[in-house]
Write a protein that holds these residues in place. Sequence first.
Motif, mmCIF file in Angstrom:
data_model
loop_
_atom_site.group_PDB
_atom_site.id
_atom_site.type_symbol
_atom_site.label_atom_id
_atom_site.label_comp_id
_atom_site.label_asym_id
_atom_site.label_seq_id
_atom_site.Cartn_x
_atom_site.Cartn_y
_atom_site.Cartn_z
ATOM 1 N N UNK A 182 0.802 -1.219 0.000
ATOM 2 C CA UNK A 182 0.000 0.000 0.000
ATOM 3 C C UNK A 182 0.834 1.267 0.000
ATOM 4 N N UNK A 183 1.919 1.261 0.730
ATOM 5 C CA UNK A 183 2.652 2.510 0.946
ATOM 6 C C UNK A 183 4.124 2.429 0.574
ATOM 7 N N UNK A 204 9.448 2.998 2.025
ATOM 8 C CA UNK A 204 9.714 4.321 2.602
ATOM 9 C C UNK A 204 8.493 4.814 3.364
ATOM 10 N N UNK A 256 1.312 -6.592 -6.237
ATOM 11 C CA UNK A 256 1.518 -5.179 -5.964
ATOM 12 C C UNK A 256 2.724 -4.956 -5.059
ATOM 13 N N UNK A 286 5.620 -5.162 -7.363
ATOM 14 C CA UNK A 286 5.625 -4.059 -8.326
ATOM 15 C C UNK A 286 6.120 -2.773 -7.675
ATOM 16 N N UNK A 287 5.591 -2.493 -6.497
ATOM 17 C CA UNK A 287 5.978 -1.271 -5.797
ATOM 18 C C UNK A 287 7.438 -1.328 -5.380
ATOM 19 N N UNK A 321 9.822 -3.164 -6.658
ATOM 20 C CA UNK A 321 10.719 -3.197 -7.810
ATOM 21 C C UNK A 321 11.050 -1.783 -8.268
ATOM 22 N N UNK A 322 10.063 -0.910 -8.235
ATOM 23 C CA UNK A 322 10.301 0.474 -8.648
ATOM 24 C C UNK A 322 11.073 1.235 -7.573
ATOM 25 N N UNK A 323 10.626 1.103 -6.340
ATOM 26 C CA UNK A 323 11.266 1.825 -5.244
ATOM 27 C C UNK A 323 12.744 1.429 -5.123
ATOM 28 N N UNK A 363 5.647 -7.789 -16.517
ATOM 29 C CA UNK A 363 5.650 -6.691 -15.554
ATOM 30 C C UNK A 363 4.701 -5.573 -15.979
ATOM 31 N N UNK A 413 1.216 -4.256 -14.128
ATOM 32 C CA UNK A 413 1.019 -2.874 -13.696
ATOM 33 C C UNK A 413 -0.327 -2.340 -14.176
ATOM 34 N N UNK A 414 -0.646 -2.597 -15.435
ATOM 35 C CA UNK A 414 -1.941 -2.150 -15.961
ATOM 36 C C UNK A 414 -3.090 -2.820 -15.231
ATOM 37 N N UNK A 417 -3.104 -3.993 -12.174
ATOM 38 C CA UNK A 417 -3.240 -3.454 -10.821
ATOM 39 C C UNK A 417 -3.927 -2.100 -10.830
ATOM 40 N N UNK A 418 -3.722 -1.352 -11.892
ATOM 41 C CA UNK A 418 -4.319 -0.018 -11.944
ATOM 42 C C UNK A 418 -5.803 -0.098 -12.270
ATOM 43 N N UNK A 423 6.407 9.227 -0.979
ATOM 44 C CA UNK A 423 6.315 8.946 0.465
ATOM 45 C C UNK A 423 7.667 9.176 1.121
ATOM 46 N N UNK A 460 4.072 3.207 -9.856
ATOM 47 C CA UNK A 460 3.883 2.092 -8.929
ATOM 48 C C UNK A 460 3.319 2.587 -7.595
ATOM 49 N N UNK A 469 -0.433 3.422 -7.244
ATOM 50 C CA UNK A 469 -1.456 2.385 -7.291
ATOM 51 C C UNK A 469 -2.349 2.472 -6.057
ATOM 52 N N UNK A 470 -1.803 2.948 -4.957
ATOM 53 C CA UNK A 470 -2.600 3.115 -3.751
ATOM 54 C C UNK A 470 -3.678 4.159 -3.999
ATOM 55 N N UNK A 519 11.731 -0.303 -17.125
ATOM 56 C CA UNK A 519 12.093 -0.765 -15.785
ATOM 57 C C UNK A 519 13.403 -1.558 -15.814
ATOM 58 N N UNK A 571 17.133 -0.535 -14.194
ATOM 59 C CA UNK A 571 17.818 -1.384 -13.233
ATOM 60 C C UNK A 571 19.237 -1.713 -13.693
#
Lengths: 208, 208
Positions: free
Chosen positions: A32-33, A36, A124, A127-128, A130-132, A178, A182-183, A185-186, B36, B131, B134-135, B182, B186
């Motif tokens: 969710x968040x 970080x 998710x 996905x989150x 991987x980007x972060x 991937x 992402x699509x 999840x959106x 965040x 990403x 998405x929340x 992505x 990386x």
Amino acid sequence: MNAPVHRRDRPRLRSAERRHQIMEVTARLIAERGFWGLSLQDVADGCGLTVPGVLHHVGSKDGLLIAVLEYRDREDARSLRSGLGVGREQVPDEWSQGGPEGVDLRSLCTVTMRRNAQQPEIVRLFTVLAAESLAPNHPAHDYFAGRQARVVSSFAALAGELTDRPERLAAHIVALMDGLQLQWLRAPESTDLVREWEAVAATLFDRR
Amino acid sequence: MNAPVHRRDRPRLRSAERRHQIMEVTARLIAERGFWGLSLQDVADGCGLTVPGVLHHVGSKDGLLIAVLEYRDREDARSLRSGLGVGREQVPDEWSQGGPEGVDLRSLCTVTMRRNAQQPEIVRLFTVLAAESLAPNHPAHDYFAGRQARVVSSFAALAGELTDRPERLAAHIVALMDGLQLQWLRAPESTDLVREWEAVAATLFDRR
DNA sequence: GTCTATAGGACGATAGAC
DNA sequence: GTCTATCGTCCTATAGAC
């Protein structure tokens, strides 16, 4: 008069169960968040614990993250093993490495997508993260770099007969998976993950 | 004895320039840490300001984020217009909408990928935010939902002659671009974004 | 194994001087 | 337009009782 001194016959939750619970709660919160944006207070609340109670099990916030990743890897390896067919003993120990003899790439991907379609929270999470974790100082940076390399190379090992550039095909497949996730999840309502994958797999695998 | 009262003949930076600077600094920081993980203190430090100084320009942290997104959209629209060919006046006002007559989908994508390959920081900004957002409660959630829909539908409008399911092809193309980016972020050293795109575009466009 | 207490900061935001 | 000062809240982590 007072309650007996040794009131606590056993821990309120066995240690392994408590860890299990912490991993589940944390996975949901990170999805969710992000990492970080994660707070130990929220984890503690979700487990009915205090913050030091959580830290007792995982040591630190970074320790919590890697514990969750390892926990998820174990779960995923288990569920994929069963997903590729009960009783089939030739199945690789891990999705991400080794011994993939007897499994063809396309159906491996399809099985994976089918399973992922049923666990959006987990997808998710990855996905989150991987980007972060693109940030070099992110605690999961190395983990995701390694994961990406392992997945691509194990896919490439299965793609050998399909093309003369197996690692390229493998990378494209992973990219597509991937991106589709992402699509999905959106817009989960209007996207059928498995259907989209199969549609695109047809054009990707048929002619090489 | 003291310094003269009206020491400040003019603002140290004109307001528009200061905003410009804040947007650039913030974009870089969000690409590194996500929204965040962003702190106004870091933004202020990066601009040579204090935190209230930054807030004077953007109102709040959320306001800062949407200001950055609008800023980036303007910049991108401008750079894409010039990328599709100087002097070419038939070019759409915006990448993400309207009037795409005379531009074919494949070269639009190639131009986009070529430009993105030269601005990894910007690509990373959008990858991380896509990403994170998405929340449902993320301040950029609606923005990215809308952006995704606009891009897919404008791609679909260009894909009409290529297939009988244009919006499906459009979604697959977007997924592939996102996934390739992505991977490239990386491992920038070992990935040639434009080359990978062209390789996969060949199999994606040629037979339908 | 879980708690209370607390250290020691960082955070976003506001008020008001200049 | 930028500052200082400050509020109230949140954060991770440690020490030590039970």
